[in-house]
Design a protein around this motif. Structure first.
Motif, PDB file in Angstrom:
ATOM      1  N   UNK A  51       0.822  -1.213   0.000  1.00 33.54           N
ATOM      2  CA  UNK A  51       0.000   0.000   0.000  1.00 33.54           C
ATOM      3  C   UNK A  51       0.855   1.262   0.000  1.00 33.54           C
ATOM      4  N   UNK A  52       1.567   1.411  -1.111  1.00 34.32           N
ATOM      5  CA  UNK A  52       2.381   2.596  -1.404  1.00 34.32           C
ATOM      6  C   UNK A  52       2.356   2.764  -2.919  1.00 34.32           C
ATOM      7  N   UNK A  53       2.604   3.981  -3.433  1.00 30.70           N
ATOM      8  CA  UNK A  53       2.612   4.213  -4.881  1.00 30.70           C
ATOM      9  C   UNK A  53       3.710   3.402  -5.583  1.00 30.70           C
ATOM     10  N   UNK A  54       3.443   3.025  -6.824  1.00 31.92           N
ATOM     11  CA  UNK A  54       4.362   2.178  -7.600  1.00 31.92           C
ATOM     12  C   UNK A  54       5.761   2.776  -7.686  1.00 31.92           C
ATOM     13  N   UNK A  72      -3.520   4.264  -4.131  1.00 31.28           N
ATOM     14  CA  UNK A  72      -2.056   4.363  -4.087  1.00 31.28           C
ATOM     15  C   UNK A  72      -1.371   3.073  -3.636  1.00 31.28           C
ATOM     16  N   UNK A  73      -1.973   1.946  -3.947  1.00 30.12           N
ATOM     17  CA  UNK A  73      -1.349   0.653  -3.652  1.00 30.12           C
ATOM     18  C   UNK A  73      -0.687   0.135  -4.932  1.00 30.12           C
ATOM     19  N   UNK A  74       0.174  -0.872  -4.772  1.00 33.16           N
ATOM     20  CA  UNK A  74       0.906  -1.451  -5.901  1.00 33.16           C
ATOM     21  C   UNK A  74       0.918  -2.966  -5.769  1.00 33.16           C
ATOM     22  N   UNK A  75       0.606  -3.638  -6.858  1.00 31.77           N
ATOM     23  CA  UNK A  75       0.793  -5.075  -6.910  1.00 31.77           C
ATOM     24  C   UNK A  75       2.222  -5.319  -7.378  1.00 31.77           C
ATOM     25  N   UNK A  76       3.019  -5.955  -6.519  1.00 33.36           N
ATOM     26  CA  UNK A  76       4.406  -6.296  -6.860  1.00 33.36           C
ATOM     27  C   UNK A  76       4.418  -7.777  -7.203  1.00 33.36           C
ATOM     28  N   UNK A  77       4.892  -8.084  -8.412  1.00 28.02           N
ATOM     29  CA  UNK A  77       4.986  -9.473  -8.849  1.00 28.02           C
ATOM     30  C   UNK A  77       6.435  -9.780  -9.206  1.00 28.02           C
ATOM     31  N   UNK A  78       6.957 -10.862  -8.662  1.00 23.51           N
ATOM     32  CA  UNK A  78       8.323 -11.303  -8.936  1.00 23.51           C
ATOM     33  C   UNK A  78       8.228 -12.646  -9.644  1.00 23.51           C
ATOM     34  N   UNK A  79       8.874 -12.736 -10.797  1.00 21.66           N
ATOM     35  CA  UNK A  79       8.884 -13.972 -11.578  1.00 21.66           C
ATOM     36  C   UNK A  79      10.327 -14.306 -11.929  1.00 21.66           C
ATOM     37  N   UNK A  93       9.054  -9.967  -0.104  1.00 22.70           N
ATOM     38  CA  UNK A  93       7.886  -9.100  -0.301  1.00 22.70           C
ATOM     39  C   UNK A  93       7.185  -8.785   1.019  1.00 22.70           C
ATOM     40  N   UNK A  94       7.129  -9.747   1.928  1.00 24.46           N
ATOM     41  CA  UNK A  94       6.550  -9.472   3.255  1.00 24.46           C
ATOM     42  C   UNK A  94       7.380  -8.435   4.006  1.00 24.46           C
ATOM     43  N   UNK A  95       8.704  -8.574   3.932  1.00 29.36           N
ATOM     44  CA  UNK A  95       9.592  -7.616   4.599  1.00 29.36           C
ATOM     45  C   UNK A  95       9.473  -6.231   3.970  1.00 29.36           C
ATOM     46  N   UNK A  96       9.356  -6.178   2.644  1.00 31.45           N
ATOM     47  CA  UNK A  96       9.146  -4.901   1.939  1.00 31.45           C
ATOM     48  C   UNK A  96       7.851  -4.239   2.402  1.00 31.45           C
ATOM     49  N   UNK A  97       6.791  -5.012   2.459  1.00 27.43           N
ATOM     50  CA  UNK A  97       5.487  -4.491   2.883  1.00 27.43           C
ATOM     51  C   UNK A  97       5.556  -3.913   4.300  1.00 27.43           C
ATOM     52  N   UNK A  98       6.174  -4.640   5.213  1.00 26.45           N
ATOM     53  CA  UNK A  98       6.296  -4.166   6.597  1.00 26.45           C
ATOM     54  C   UNK A  98       7.072  -2.854   6.662  1.00 26.45           C
TER      55      UNK A  98
END
Length: 155
Positions: free
Chosen positions: A19-22, A100-107, A133-138
């Motif tokens: 929940x932050x801008x891209x 202002x949320x962002x879906x972060x996808x790692x492939x 991604x959990x650590x980034x979100x926190x």
């Protein structure tokens, strides 16, 4: 045991809403002063297109070579990493969401080796990127440094 065979190239993926801008989320991946707060402990530089970097996880005593192939600010980071003989490609995409949320996808793609080796590698990758991604979100949503990556595989 029944012999299992891969019928297509494996792909590892993980995703998370942050929940932050891209642009801010993408910057967290490119700026090592932020990235070291949720992923690796040291980087030889900033992620910019064409850069060759070295990332370190000092708690584990490991490092990896990284080659930044593409960077579209706030949209995509593409890099290869690993050793010269067997690098894999990682795409990190940032898709704006409402409020202002962002879906972060790692492939990650390009795994090589036996079926057993590949399965272990894909499994480790999915778990590792989910932890990142959990650590980034926190960090970005709550200002909390979880230390989750360092605790992911206790030494």
């Amino acid at each position: 045991m029944q012999r299992l065979e891969l019928t297509q190239a494996p792909v590892a993926s993980a995703s998370m809403i942050v929940r932050r801008p891209a642009a801010e989320v993408c910057e967290a991946f490119t700026d090592p002063s932020v990235t070291t707060r949720f992923w690796f402990s040291r980087s030889s530089g900033r992620m910019v297109e064409g850069a060759e970097l070295r990332w370190e996880w000092e708690v584990y005593g490991v490092s990896v070579q990284v080659w930044v192939k593409a960077l579209e600010e706030g949209r995509l980071i593409r890099f290869e990493w690993g050793n010269y003989e067997r690098p894999t490609q990682v795409d990190v995409t940032f898709t704006p969401q409402p409020a202002n949320a962002t879906l972060v996808e790692v492939t990650e793609t390009g795994f090589q080796g036996s079926g057993d080796e590949t399965l272990r590698w894909v499994n480790d990758t999915v778990g590792g990127f989910t932890t990142v991604l959990c650590a980034l979100k926190a960090l970005l949503e709550h200002g909390i440094e979880l230390g989750a990556v360092a605790d992911h595989h206790p030494v």
